[in-house]
Design a protein around this motif. Structure first.
Motif, PDB file in Angstrom:
ATOM      1  N   ARG A  74      11.359  77.695  86.953  1.00 38.57           N
ATOM      2  CA  ARG A  74      11.042  78.447  88.168  1.00 38.57           C
ATOM      3  C   ARG A  74      10.872  77.511  89.380  1.00 38.57           C
ATOM      4  NH1 ARG A  74      13.313  81.926  86.243  1.00 38.57           N
ATOM      5  NH2 ARG A  74      12.473  83.826  85.303  1.00 38.57           N
ATOM      6  N   ILE A  75      10.304  76.334  89.146  1.00 35.97           N
ATOM      7  CA  ILE A  75      10.203  75.359  90.235  1.00 35.97           C
ATOM      8  C   ILE A  75      11.601  74.935  90.695  1.00 35.97           C
ATOM      9  CG2 ILE A  75       9.455  73.014  90.819  1.00 35.97           C
ATOM     10  CD1 ILE A  75       7.061  73.497  88.908  1.00 35.97           C
ATOM     11  N   ALA A  76      12.496  74.712  89.734  1.00 36.48           N
ATOM     12  CA  ALA A  76      13.881  74.369  90.085  1.00 36.48           C
ATOM     13  C   ALA A  76      14.548  75.507  90.847  1.00 36.48           C
ATOM     14  CB  ALA A  76      14.670  74.038  88.811  1.00 36.48           C
ATOM     15  N   ASP A  77      14.245  76.764  90.467  1.00 35.96           N
ATOM     16  CA  ASP A  77      14.809  77.914  91.187  1.00 35.96           C
ATOM     17  C   ASP A  77      14.402  77.900  92.660  1.00 35.96           C
ATOM     18  OD1 ASP A  77      16.089  78.969  88.951  1.00 35.96           O
ATOM     19  OD2 ASP A  77      14.412  80.276  88.417  1.00 35.96           O
ATOM     20  N   LEU A  78      13.179  77.474  92.943  1.00 40.42           N
ATOM     21  CA  LEU A  78      12.708  77.448  94.333  1.00 40.42           C
ATOM     22  C   LEU A  78      13.540  76.512  95.199  1.00 40.42           C
ATOM     23  CD1 LEU A  78       8.827  77.479  93.849  1.00 40.42           C
ATOM     24  CD2 LEU A  78      10.193  79.206  95.052  1.00 40.42           C
ATOM     25  N   PHE A  79      14.041  75.431  94.610  1.00 40.43           N
ATOM     26  CA  PHE A  79      14.822  74.463  95.374  1.00 40.43           C
ATOM     27  C   PHE A  79      16.240  74.955  95.685  1.00 40.43           C
ATOM     28  CE2 PHE A  79      11.508  71.635  93.834  1.00 40.43           C
ATOM     29  CZ  PHE A  79      11.275  70.836  94.949  1.00 40.43           C
ATOM     30  N   ARG A  80      16.693  76.027  94.991  1.00 40.70           N
ATOM     31  CA  ARG A  80      18.049  76.530  95.227  1.00 40.70           C
ATOM     32  C   ARG A  80      18.070  77.973  95.707  1.00 40.70           C
ATOM     33  NH1 ARG A  80      20.635  78.486  89.729  1.00 40.70           N
ATOM     34  NH2 ARG A  80      18.793  79.205  88.609  1.00 40.70           N
ATOM     35  N   ILE A  81      16.899  78.553  95.886  1.00 34.83           N
ATOM     36  CA  ILE A  81      16.837  79.989  96.139  1.00 34.83           C
ATOM     37  C   ILE A  81      17.518  80.390  97.447  1.00 34.83           C
ATOM     38  CG2 ILE A  81      14.603  80.008  97.340  1.00 34.83           C
ATOM     39  CD1 ILE A  81      13.861  82.472  95.630  1.00 34.83           C
ATOM     40  N   ARG A  82      17.545  79.484  98.427  1.00 34.72           N
ATOM     41  CA  ARG A  82      18.144  79.824  99.719  1.00 34.72           C
ATOM     42  C   ARG A  82      19.665  79.912  99.647  1.00 34.72           C
ATOM     43  NH1 ARG A  82      15.301  82.280 103.384  1.00 34.72           N
ATOM     44  NH2 ARG A  82      16.612  81.396 105.030  1.00 34.72           N
ATOM     45  N   ARG A  83      20.254  79.488  98.543  1.00 34.69           N
ATOM     46  CA  ARG A  83      21.717  79.607  98.398  1.00 34.69           C
ATOM     47  C   ARG A  83      22.141  81.049  98.121  1.00 34.69           C
ATOM     48  NH1 ARG A  83      22.426  75.131  93.660  1.00 34.69           N
ATOM     49  NH2 ARG A  83      21.148  73.446  94.576  1.00 34.69           N
ATOM     50  N   TYR A  84      21.171  81.904  97.737  1.00 33.10           N
ATOM     51  CA  TYR A  84      21.504  83.256  97.281  1.00 33.10           C
ATOM     52  C   TYR A  84      21.189  84.290  98.361  1.00 33.10           C
ATOM     53  CZ  TYR A  84      21.798  80.870  92.829  1.00 33.10           C
ATOM     54  OH  TYR A  84      22.144  80.003  91.829  1.00 33.10           O
ATOM     55  N   ASP A  85      22.045  85.285  98.434  1.00 32.16           N
ATOM     56  CA  ASP A  85      21.854  86.352  99.411  1.00 32.16           C
ATOM     57  C   ASP A  85      20.804  87.351  98.944  1.00 32.16           C
ATOM     58  OD1 ASP A  85      24.213  85.839 101.377  1.00 32.16           O
ATOM     59  OD2 ASP A  85      25.093  85.681  99.384  1.00 32.16           O
ATOM     60  N   ILE A  86      20.725  87.573  97.623  1.00 30.58           N
ATOM     61  CA  ILE A  86      19.770  88.517  97.047  1.00 30.58           C
ATOM     62  C   ILE A  86      19.117  87.884  95.826  1.00 30.58           C
ATOM     63  CG2 ILE A  86      19.483  90.761  95.896  1.00 30.58           C
ATOM     64  CD1 ILE A  86      21.883  91.781  97.503  1.00 30.58           C
ATOM     65  N   VAL A  87      17.795  87.984  95.749  1.00 27.73           N
ATOM     66  CA  VAL A  87      17.062  87.610  94.541  1.00 27.73           C
ATOM     67  C   VAL A  87      16.601  88.903  93.881  1.00 27.73           C
ATOM     68  CG1 VAL A  87      15.075  86.405  93.587  1.00 27.73           C
ATOM     69  CG2 VAL A  87      16.336  85.411  95.510  1.00 27.73           C
ATOM     70  N   TYR A  88      17.018  89.101  92.638  1.00 29.56           N
ATOM     71  CA  TYR A  88      16.731  90.321  91.884  1.00 29.56           C
ATOM     72  C   TYR A  88      15.683  89.976  90.830  1.00 29.56           C
ATOM     73  CZ  TYR A  88      17.928  94.714  89.410  1.00 29.56           C
ATOM     74  OH  TYR A  88      17.898  95.958  88.827  1.00 29.56           O
ATOM     75  N   VAL A  89      14.443  90.420  91.036  1.00 28.67           N
ATOM     76  CA  VAL A  89      13.333  90.075  90.146  1.00 28.67           C
ATOM     77  C   VAL A  89      13.026  91.249  89.221  1.00 28.67           C
ATOM     78  CG1 VAL A  89      10.914  89.385  89.989  1.00 28.67           C
ATOM     79  CG2 VAL A  89      12.339  88.520  91.861  1.00 28.67           C
ATOM     80  N   HIS A  90      12.961  90.953  87.933  1.00 25.34           N
ATOM     81  CA  HIS A  90      12.567  91.968  86.952  1.00 25.34           C
ATOM     82  C   HIS A  90      11.182  91.642  86.400  1.00 25.34           C
ATOM     83  CE1 HIS A  90      12.700  94.943  83.840  1.00 25.34           C
ATOM     84  NE2 HIS A  90      12.768  94.057  82.858  1.00 25.34           N
TER      85      HIS A  90
END
Length: 360
Positions: A74-90
């Motif tokens: 999840r920490i690694a996801d934070l460093f790349r999250i701005r590359r995505y147009d939509i974050v879909y959280v379940h």
């Protein structure tokens, strides 16, 4: 000039293809998302290795290791999250504590969809447990996400109404099945009836709600019982075959059932259940008897595509009718299949998911 494909990051608890809340909801639509021009990447908290041991007793050190690995992911996801147009959280971003990671993901995400299944917030609202237990389970996380997401996908009318107290941008999409895969089979005339139930280790306690009903029926009829999902299920005096769930054999096992049962208790928790078991039976043309509660009222039209019951006498009455009348089983089963194709199939719901993505 070629248009850039929009990117979706799916942040979910479980690896692909193992959990009903994922595989019979949004996971089935990834190919539709991609065909519509979206790139989809999935980031589960629980790895395949963790999934193999998570529900087994023991192995504490391995479970701690895999949990820490999930947090590092999840920490690694934070460093790349701005590359995505939509974050879909379940359900949640991380499983424990206060919604720190949920806050960080919301701050960093360009657009967020929150997909909630079951009343996972309930313990936070009305729990009688020690406050420390509530904190450890992270029950505040669903409430934070439903309040701050750009759109919330729910799965029952009750849940949708609850979420709308905090966020008006909701869409109620039930669990669905692939009706190309779920195909009815011809039943052998005159063969011994099989009453079936499908679920999990955690929900098999609901099957035992029918113990008295089944024993009374066994005094009048000869029939078999098939339980899918908990191989430990057994009731003295009844011919019960209990098998573990596996994805490859799921449909084939369900096709062995002549009459499906879906008992539920009178509890608020079940108002978050979308009626998935009934939908699975009905997709296969299996006549179904279910407790008259919650989303079952929209899944089953009483007397047309199944039967909704409130007490033991009604369970016995409608199960007896179906056991005695092959024509009734066929008629109810055909209507049930039509209902699923119309409302609870991938074909009927793909556009609803795509409309949300395009609108955002």
């Amino acid at each position: 000039m070629k248009q850039r494909r929009k990117k979706i990051l799916v942040v979910c608890p479980y690896p692909e293809g193992v959990a009903p809340s994922q595989r019979l909801k949004f996971e089935q639509y990834y190919s539709h998302f991609r065909d519509a021009g979206f790139e989809v990447e999935v980031s589960p908290f629980i790895s395949q290795g963790f999934w193999k041991i998570i529900y087994r007793p023991g192995g504490l050190l391995s479970k701690i290791y895999f949990t820490l690995a999930g947090y590092l992911r999840r920490i690694a996801d934070l460093f790349r999250i701005r590359r995505y147009d939509i974050v879909y959280v379940h359900l949640w971003v991380t499983p424990f504590g206060v919604p720190v990671f949920e806050w960080l993901f919301r701050k960093m995400a360009r657009t967020m969809i929150y997909d909630i299944d079951d009343l996972v917030y309930l313990a936070d609202v009305k729990s009688k447990a020690h406050p420390l237990v509530t904190w450890i389970k992270g029950r505040r996380k669903p409430l934070y996400l439903m309040k701050h997401a750009d759109h919330v996908i729910t799965c029952t009318p009750y849940l949708d109404q609850f979420v709308q107290q905090y966020n008006q941008a909701t869409t109620d999409i039930s669990s669905t099945v692939n009706t190309d895969l779920y195909q009815p089979v011809m039943k052998t005339p005159g063969k011994r009836i099989t009453i079936g139930w499908s679920g999990s280790l955690s929900t098999s306690k609901y099957f035992y709600l029918l113990e008295g009903v089944l024993k009374k029926l066994a005094a009048r009829y000869q029939f078999d019982i098939l339980v899918i999902g908990d191989p430990s299920v057994s009731i003295d005096g009844l011919n019960v075959t209990a098998v573990p769930w596996n994805e490859k054999g799921e449909v084939a096992n369900l096709q062995r059932i002549d009459i499906g049962v879906y008992p539920l208790p009178e509890e608020e928790w079940v108002l978050g259940k979308s009626g998935l078991k009934a939908i699975q039976y009905m997709a296969l043309g299996i006549p179904t008897v279910a407790t008259a509660i919650g989303a079952n009222f929209r899944v089953i039209e009483h007397g047309v595509s199944g039967f909704l019951v409130k007490n033991e006498a009604e369970w016995i009455h409608y199960l007896s009718q179906l056991m005695e009348d092959p024509a009734l089983r066929r008629r109810i089963g055909e209507a049930a299949r039509e209902k699923v194709e119309e409302m609870f199939s991938i074909r009927a719901n793909a556009k609803r998911y795509l409309d949300i993505l395009h609108d955002l």
